[in-house]
Design a protein around this motif. Structure first.
Motif, PDB file in Angstrom:
ATOM      1  N   ARG A 218       0.850  -1.199   0.000  1.00 38.44           N
ATOM      2  CA  ARG A 218       0.000   0.000   0.000  1.00 38.44           C
ATOM      3  C   ARG A 218       0.877   1.237   0.000  1.00 38.44           C
ATOM      4  O   ARG A 218       1.981   1.222   0.538  1.00 38.44           O
ATOM      5  CB  ARG A 218      -0.890   0.051   1.242  1.00 38.44           C
ATOM      6  N   GLY A 232      -5.006   8.502   3.284  1.00 41.32           N
ATOM      7  CA  GLY A 232      -5.804   7.889   4.344  1.00 41.32           C
ATOM      8  C   GLY A 232      -5.172   8.212   5.686  1.00 41.32           C
ATOM      9  O   GLY A 232      -4.814   9.354   5.946  1.00 41.32           O
ATOM     10  N   PRO A 239     -10.539   3.854   3.546  1.00 40.85           N
ATOM     11  CA  PRO A 239      -9.128   3.533   3.324  1.00 40.85           C
ATOM     12  C   PRO A 239      -8.561   4.456   2.259  1.00 40.85           C
ATOM     13  O   PRO A 239      -9.220   4.733   1.255  1.00 40.85           O
ATOM     14  CB  PRO A 239      -9.169   2.083   2.839  1.00 40.85           C
ATOM     15  N   ASN A 369      -3.752   0.100  -3.163  1.00 43.65           N
ATOM     16  CA  ASN A 369      -4.516   1.358  -3.169  1.00 43.65           C
ATOM     17  C   ASN A 369      -3.980   2.368  -4.185  1.00 43.65           C
ATOM     18  O   ASN A 369      -4.238   3.560  -4.077  1.00 43.65           O
ATOM     19  CB  ASN A 369      -4.538   1.987  -1.766  1.00 43.65           C
TER      20      ASN A 369
END
Ligand code: FAD
Length: 431
Positions: A218, A232, A239, A369
């Motif tokens: 991430r 985030g 998220p 992400n």
């Protein structure tokens, strides 16, 4: 935000034009956001707008980070042609959706993007080209777009100034999309920025992303020349997510994120504008045969706006060379000889994110992400509404809409090439 209308123009006129509000806030970076979009070009701004407008509920904190000024990249450097004359599955539904969004964009944004559906005319020079155009334009008609073939006589009536007498490649007719046309590129960037800002998006200029902080798979933060911005993290309502929409800088950002190489090459494309003329050309005209590639329209200010092929070498320099200038000038005078005595006012270059098959990526990435929007080749201006629409949907819902299912990085592994031009795996040939 002042709502623009005939009434607001009238009342502000009476007040000496002093009551207009700032078009968007000059936001300073906050500690963190739920969604960060890198790149304040058309695709980044459209994505932020559709995120807030279609998936908003006002809950998410959204920011667009732009290293320069809005519209300083390709967004403000293109020749503004908008069309949906695509044939291949994958492309045609996407570009037709984009054209439909264009048709209502000024109303949706409450900003006049000066979209002018003046017709896009592709000149035809051989019976084989006419057959190929018939196949393409019939497919378009059967799948919900518009298209027509014009005879030479029809073309001469509509566009009388072309070189019909002694052209090296005689013109035999044209393929036409009437709903296609041009728009004012700066206005599109400003319109999206203003509408996104009104929905609470922070648009942060002079903010260059220089690095990514990763935690396993991430991205947790981006480093910028204006400090670290968390993706985030504390206070986030969802998220954190990060989208990159940086066109010609895509492979740079990709490698900054530690992901290695992206199947994209960055090439230069130049464009040109002449001094203002009286009305000469009512349509967009495209000429491409025998190695030439040329497209031209007349701006609302009267300048003839045109361009040709890439400069044929990879670069991040954002300026082109004289060989391409000569090439484009030759194409211009061969098809519109009356331009020979017109003075060139300006020319400039942009960084094209050329993909292997000429089609884009709107997709997830190896990082959970991080989302990618890139690979627009010469055609990202017309794509910007649909690109923002579907990229926002992907980021919000974490799955691609069926329309963009093949716009992913794995399509080559599946044997899917969306190669509209039939140019093969050579990025510089996909104009
Ligand atoms: C000469 C020319 C003619 C063209 N003609 C047409 C046409 O007629 N029709 C058509 O459909 N398309 C055309 N295009 C293509 C179209 O302009 C592009 O495909 C499209 O604008 C790309 O998307 P964008 O607007 O988001 O890119 P850009 O405007 O380039 O936006 C990317 C932004 O990312 C920013 N950025 C980069 N790195 C970072 C970083 N590290 N941190 C923060 N920000 C960063 C850049 O400063 C830039 O503003 C043309 C392009 C050129 C150059």
């Amino acid at each position: 935000m002042t709502r623009y209308s005939a009434w607001s123009v009238f009342t502000n006129g009476l007040a000496g034009q002093r009551r207009w509000k700032r078009v968007w806030r000059d936001a300073a970076p906050k500690e963190g956001y739920d969604i960060v979009i890198v790149g304040g070009g058309l695709h980044g701004l459209a994505t932020a707008y559709y995120l807030a407008a279609n998936h908003g509920d006002g809950a998410r904190r959204i920011a667009v980070l732009e290293k320069g000024w809005l519209g300083g990249g390709n967004a403000g450097r293109n020749t503004t042609i908008v069309r949906s004359n695509y044939m291949l599955p994958g492309n045609r539904a996407f570009y037709e959706h984009s054209l439909k969004l264009w048709e209502n964009l000024s109303h949706a944004l409450n900003y006049n993007v000066m979209f002018s559906q003046r017709a896009h005319i592709t000149l035809l020079h051989t019976p084989a080209a006419r057959d190929a155009a018939a196949r393409r334009y019939n497919t378009m008609r059967l799948t919900g777009a518009d298209g027509e073939l014009w005879s030479l006589a029809q073309l001469k009536r509509q566009v009388p100034h072309l070189n019909y007498d002694n052209a090296r490649f005689p013109i035999i007719g044209a393929a036409v999309q009437q709903r296609a046309g041009t728009a004012r590129h700066d206005a599109v960037a400003w319109g999206y920025a203003r509408a996104a800002d009104a929905l609470g998006v922070d648009i942060i200029q002079n903010c260059e992303v220089t690095g990514f902080t990763r935690d396993d798979n991430r991205v947790t933060a981006v480093q910028t020349n204006r400090g670290v911005i968390n993706i985030g993290g504390a206070g986030a309502k969802t998220p954190g997510k990060l989208g990159i929409a940086v066109a010609g800088n895509s492979s740079r950002l990709w490698s900054l994120a530690g992901l290695g190489k992206l199947p994209i090459e960055t090439h230069l494309l130049q464009a040109f504008v002449t001094e203002a003329l009286k009305p000469l050309l009512d349509q967009v005209v495209v000429f491409g045969v025998g190695g030439a590639h040329f497209y031209i329209s007349q701006s609302d200010k009267g300048g003839m706006v045109f361009g040709g092929d890439l400069d044929w070498y990879k670069s991040y320099a954002q300026r082109g060379n004289l060989a391409a200038v000569q090439d484009v000038a030759e194409a211009a005078t061969s098809i519109l000889p009356c331009l020979g005595r017109v003075r060139l006012l300006r020319h400039w270059g942009g960084l094209m994110d050329m993909s292997m098959d000429g089609s884009p990526f709107i997709c997830k990435t190896p990082l959970a992400n991080l989302y990618l929007n890139a690979g627009w080749n010469y055609g990202g201006f017309k794509a910007s509404p649909a690109s923002g629409w579907y990229f926002a949907d992907l980021i919000a819902n974490d799955r691609p809409d069926p329309v963009i299912a093949d716009f992913d990085l794995k399509r080559f592994r599946r044997g899917v090439n969306i190669d509209e031009r039939g140019a093969g795996p050579d990025p510089k040939l996909h104009g």
